[in-house]
Motif scaffolding. Structure first.
Motif, PDB file in Angstrom:
ATOM      1  N   LEU A  83       0.820  -1.165  -0.063  1.00 53.34           N
ATOM      2  CA  LEU A  83       0.088  -0.038   0.091  1.00 53.34           C
ATOM      3  C   LEU A  83       0.885   1.368  -0.004  1.00 53.34           C
ATOM      4  CD1 LEU A  83      -2.971  -0.674   2.399  1.00 53.34           C
ATOM      5  CD2 LEU A  83      -3.122  -0.793  -0.096  1.00 53.34           C
ATOM      6  N   MET A  84       1.986   1.250   0.479  1.00 54.50           N
ATOM      7  CA  MET A  84       3.050   2.194   0.344  1.00 54.50           C
ATOM      8  C   MET A  84       3.971   2.199  -0.756  1.00 54.50           C
ATOM      9  SD  MET A  84       2.869   4.036   3.619  1.00 54.50           S
ATOM     10  CE  MET A  84       4.229   4.423   4.079  1.00 54.50           C
ATOM     11  N   ASP A  85       3.761   1.296  -1.578  1.00 53.87           N
ATOM     12  CA  ASP A  85       4.450   1.262  -2.981  1.00 53.87           C
ATOM     13  C   ASP A  85       3.882   2.186  -3.837  1.00 53.87           C
ATOM     14  OD1 ASP A  85       5.931   0.856  -5.152  1.00 53.87           O
ATOM     15  OD2 ASP A  85       6.118  -1.106  -4.731  1.00 53.87           O
ATOM     16  N   GLN A  86       4.452   3.274  -4.191  1.00 57.96           N
ATOM     17  CA  GLN A  86       3.711   4.225  -5.075  1.00 57.96           C
ATOM     18  C   GLN A  86       3.707   3.703  -6.566  1.00 57.96           C
ATOM     19  OE1 GLN A  86       2.287   7.214  -3.952  1.00 57.96           O
ATOM     20  NE2 GLN A  86       2.771   5.960  -2.531  1.00 57.96           N
ATOM     21  N   SER A  87       4.271   2.553  -7.116  1.00 59.94           N
ATOM     22  CA  SER A  87       4.068   1.761  -8.196  1.00 59.94           C
ATOM     23  C   SER A  87       3.111   0.795  -8.319  1.00 59.94           C
ATOM     24  CB  SER A  87       5.543   1.062  -8.736  1.00 59.94           C
ATOM     25  OG  SER A  87       5.808   0.073  -7.848  1.00 59.94           O
ATOM     26  N   VAL A  88       2.566   0.398  -7.065  1.00 60.82           N
ATOM     27  CA  VAL A  88       1.602  -0.334  -6.953  1.00 60.82           C
ATOM     28  C   VAL A  88      -0.099   0.703  -7.002  1.00 60.82           C
ATOM     29  CG1 VAL A  88       0.395  -2.105  -5.302  1.00 60.82           C
ATOM     30  CG2 VAL A  88       2.677  -1.900  -5.730  1.00 60.82           C
ATOM     31  N   VAL A  89       0.167   1.607  -6.104  1.00 65.07           N
ATOM     32  CA  VAL A  89      -1.152   2.593  -5.942  1.00 65.07           C
ATOM     33  C   VAL A  89      -0.659   3.966  -5.512  1.00 65.07           C
ATOM     34  CG1 VAL A  89      -1.392   1.704  -3.496  1.00 65.07           C
ATOM     35  CG2 VAL A  89      -3.257   2.883  -4.818  1.00 65.07           C
ATOM     36  N   SER A  90      -0.849   4.713  -6.079  1.00 66.22           N
ATOM     37  CA  SER A  90      -0.572   6.113  -5.900  1.00 66.22           C
ATOM     38  C   SER A  90      -1.286   7.223  -4.799  1.00 66.22           C
ATOM     39  CB  SER A  90      -0.549   7.082  -7.202  1.00 66.22           C
ATOM     40  OG  SER A  90       0.155   6.740  -8.092  1.00 66.22           O
ATOM     41  N   GLY A  91      -0.454   7.790  -3.713  1.00 64.91           N
ATOM     42  CA  GLY A  91      -0.955   8.769  -3.003  1.00 64.91           C
ATOM     43  C   GLY A  91      -1.325   8.164  -1.568  1.00 64.91           C
ATOM     44  N   ILE A  92      -0.973   6.875  -1.195  1.00 59.06           N
ATOM     45  CA  ILE A  92      -1.144   6.439   0.018  1.00 59.06           C
ATOM     46  C   ILE A  92      -0.112   6.562   0.839  1.00 59.06           C
ATOM     47  CG2 ILE A  92      -1.834   4.441   1.495  1.00 59.06           C
ATOM     48  CD1 ILE A  92      -3.438   3.409  -0.710  1.00 59.06           C
ATOM     49  N   GLY A  93      -0.005   7.133   2.054  1.00 60.83           N
ATOM     50  CA  GLY A  93       1.068   7.390   2.849  1.00 60.83           C
ATOM     51  C   GLY A  93       0.950   6.531   4.359  1.00 60.83           C
ATOM     52  N   ASN A  94       1.578   7.007   5.076  1.00 61.02           N
ATOM     53  CA  ASN A  94       1.474   6.238   6.463  1.00 61.02           C
ATOM     54  C   ASN A  94       0.291   6.163   7.196  1.00 61.02           C
ATOM     55  OD1 ASN A  94       3.474   4.377   7.836  1.00 61.02           O
ATOM     56  ND2 ASN A  94       3.781   6.002   9.345  1.00 61.02           N
ATOM     57  N   VAL A  95      -0.368   7.295   7.283  1.00 62.68           N
ATOM     58  CA  VAL A  95      -1.635   7.370   7.663  1.00 62.68           C
ATOM     59  C   VAL A  95      -2.825   6.553   7.117  1.00 62.68           C
ATOM     60  CG1 VAL A  95      -3.516   8.984   8.621  1.00 62.68           C
ATOM     61  CG2 VAL A  95      -1.136   9.813   8.584  1.00 62.68           C
ATOM     62  N   TYR A  96      -3.001   6.869   6.045  1.00 65.14           N
ATOM     63  CA  TYR A  96      -4.020   6.206   4.988  1.00 65.14           C
ATOM     64  C   TYR A  96      -3.564   4.675   5.096  1.00 65.14           C
ATOM     65  CZ  TYR A  96      -6.575  10.295   3.193  1.00 65.14           C
ATOM     66  OH  TYR A  96      -7.288  11.565   3.245  1.00 65.14           O
ATOM     67  N   ARG A  97      -2.223   4.417   4.986  1.00 67.91           N
ATOM     68  CA  ARG A  97      -2.210   2.603   5.150  1.00 67.91           C
ATOM     69  C   ARG A  97      -2.714   2.264   6.324  1.00 67.91           C
ATOM     70  NH1 ARG A  97       3.232   0.147   5.961  1.00 67.91           N
ATOM     71  NH2 ARG A  97       4.029   1.876   7.279  1.00 67.91           N
TER      72      ARG A  97
END
Length: 334
Positions: A220-234
């Motif tokens: 979920l934190m890998d921007q090549s998998v999905v864009s925009g998710i960081g620590n909080v949203y993860r």
């Protein structure tokens, strides 16, 4: 690190205040002097955000790519024309996100610092903004009617129209790109619900996750998998799905993967609209006001290490995973 909703809000701010205008560019710090000289005096023609990256286009097919990273931020000052599709976004955007919102014009919600920068949901308006930051940060100086405002601190790039200033500090990336380079950068990024077709994005995300041995918490934190998710949203997405963060992506049930994507679509839209990473649903008005005023009342597990789970009472744990903190409930997310 600012997450996807903040970058989309920043892009919209640039769309309202810079696109279609001639822009003076400089690098007070000196680290982007050559690039600033190239775009100085050019007209900004378009702007877009993809995940955590913003692309500000200028005439002659030049694009400024900015990735704020962990410490980057934009400081805005001057006459700000607010985007009617989001709450007012004046002041600092990025490292320090916008805070507060309004339920009514005469009943503002303030955060713990007494700030309320989201007072213009709905109609656009012009407002004179002088940003004064706390002692812990630096921003554009409040010097009455001095224009342009004096530079304060280490400013990598200053963009200036006749009435609006934007200062960039501490980005991970600040560079000029050609159209081909922009396309190559975006091609490396995972789907963004606000950019890509939502249905196609779901299929792409699901296909990638379901073939990976990497844990879903890292994916979920890998921007090549999905864009925009960081620590909080993860952390919040995984809790809302009741998903163990250590489960390999290929072992996560397909419907759970799909629901993670659909939940990201919902939460990102809320984040862009309010400026807040609001992850709790169906709150009563009083609880909603508390949540918008304080992060402590806004999240299920993030930043709640050692506190009881809001659902089962189990102590929320925090782990160091790939240099980032992962918060989760070991009971609800077995």
């Amino acid at each position: 690190m600012p997450e996807g909703h903040s970058v989309h809000r920043i892009a919209r701010q640039f769309g309202r205040n810079f696109v279609g205008r001639a822009v003076a560019a400089s690098s007070p710090q000196g680290r982007f002097a050559e690039g600033a000289a190239v775009i100085d005096g050019r007209t900004a023609t378009a702007v877009r955000a993809v995940g955590k990256q913003m692309f500000l286009e200028f005439d002659d097919d030049l694009t400024l790519r900015v990735h704020l990273g962990l410490y980057g931020a934009w400081d805005f000052a001057g006459e700000i024309l607010v985007d009617p599709t989001i709450a007012s976004a004046n002041g600092r955007m990025g490292q320090t996100n916008q805070r507060g919102t309004d339920l009514a014009d005469d009943d503002p919600i303030l955060d713990d610092a007494g700030e309320n920068s989201l007072t213009s949901i709905g109609a656009p308006r012009r407002t004179r903004v002088h940003v004064r930051m706390s002692e812990q940060t630096t921003g554009l100086a409040d010097d009455g009617d001095v224009w342009p405002p004096p530079v304060v601190g280490q400013v990598r790039l200053r963009l200036l129209t006749e009435s609006t200033a934007a200062d960039l500090r501490g980005p991970t990336a600040c560079e000029l790109q050609t159209p081909d380079e922009v396309a190559a950068t975006i091609a490396k990024l995972g789907p963004d619900p606000l950019v890509d077709d939502v249905t196609e994005g779901e299929e792409r995300f699901t296909t990638v996750v379901r073939r990976k041995p990497t844990s879903i918490g890292l994916l979920l934190m890998d921007q090549s998998v999905v864009s925009g998710i960081g620590n909080v949203y993860r952390a919040e997405l995984l809790f809302r799905a009741r998903q163990n963060p250590h489960t390999p992506g290929r072992d996560v049930p397909e419907e759970t993967v799909r629901e993670l994507w659909r939940d990201w679509v919902r939460l990102l839209a809320i984040g862009v609209e309010t400026g807040q990473m609001m992850t709790m649903d169906d709150l009563e008005p009083a609880a909603y006001r508390r949540a918008m005023a304080s992060r402590d009342d806004r999240h299920w597990v993030y930043h709640r290490a050692g506190l009881p789970c809001r659902i089962c009472g189990t102590e929320i744990v925090v782990e160091e995973v790939a240099t980032r903190k992962l918060y989760w409930c070991p009971n609800c997310q077995r």
